[in-house]
Design a protein around this motif. Structure first.
Motif, mmCIF file in Angstrom:
data_model
loop_
_atom_site.group_PDB
_atom_site.id
_atom_site.type_symbol
_atom_site.label_atom_id
_atom_site.label_comp_id
_atom_site.label_asym_id
_atom_site.label_seq_id
_atom_site.Cartn_x
_atom_site.Cartn_y
_atom_site.Cartn_z
ATOM 1 N N CYS A 61 0.879 -1.172 0.000
ATOM 2 C CA CYS A 61 0.000 0.000 0.000
ATOM 3 C C CYS A 61 0.908 1.211 0.000
ATOM 4 C CB CYS A 61 -0.962 -0.001 1.185
ATOM 5 S SG CYS A 61 -0.183 0.366 2.752
ATOM 6 N N CYS A 77 0.091 -1.749 8.205
ATOM 7 C CA CYS A 77 -0.649 -0.512 7.930
ATOM 8 C C CYS A 77 -2.062 -0.661 8.455
ATOM 9 C CB CYS A 77 -0.673 -0.231 6.426
ATOM 10 S SG CYS A 77 -1.701 1.192 6.022
ATOM 11 N N ASP A 101 -5.142 0.122 5.771
ATOM 12 C CA ASP A 101 -5.264 -0.879 4.700
ATOM 13 C C ASP A 101 -5.245 -2.309 5.223
ATOM 14 O OD1 ASP A 101 -5.322 0.786 2.281
ATOM 15 O OD2 ASP A 101 -3.381 1.471 3.014
ATOM 16 N N HIS A 117 1.165 3.663 1.968
ATOM 17 C CA HIS A 117 1.751 4.041 3.261
ATOM 18 C C HIS A 117 3.021 3.245 3.542
ATOM 19 C CE1 HIS A 117 -2.733 4.472 3.656
ATOM 20 N NE2 HIS A 117 -2.330 5.708 3.820
HETATM 21 ZN ZN LIG Z 1 -1.590 1.723 3.843
#
Ligand SMILES: [Zn+2]
Ligand SMILES: [Zn+2]
Ligand SMILES: [Zn+2]
Length: 89
Positions: free
Chosen positions: A6, A80, A83, A8
């Protein structure tokens, strides 16, 4: 970081290590914890969801800092919150 996890986690280039091996919030109240996690946005080390106070996930919700790393020795992974994504590094 690995691609395809993801945005992040991809944004984490240097893993932040725990400055001290303790939950910063639990220490203030004399509470105990099970495992430790380090916020990859601000570097704060807090306790996991198996701990009574769940400081790491509370911190993530309050601050919107999305990614933690395990602060446990021998564990090398990032997680994360928004997500629900995990990756080893
Ligand atoms: Zn993320
Ligand atoms: Zn804690
Ligand atoms: Zn943070």
């Amino acid at each position: 970081m690995k691609e395809g996890v993801c945005s992040h986690i991809e944004a984490v280039t240097d893993i932040r290590e725990p400055a001290r091996h303790e939950c910063e919030e639990c220490v203030k109240t004399g509470s105990s914890w099970v495992h430790l996690r380090t916020c990859q946005t601000c570097g704060t080390t807090l306790c996991c969801d198996s701990s009574p106070n769940r400081h790491a996930s509370k911190h993530a919700r309050r601050t919107e800092h999305p990614v933690i790393a395990s602060a446990e020795r021998g564990e090398r992974w990032l997680y994360c919150y928004p997500d629900d994504a995990i990756t080893e590094y």
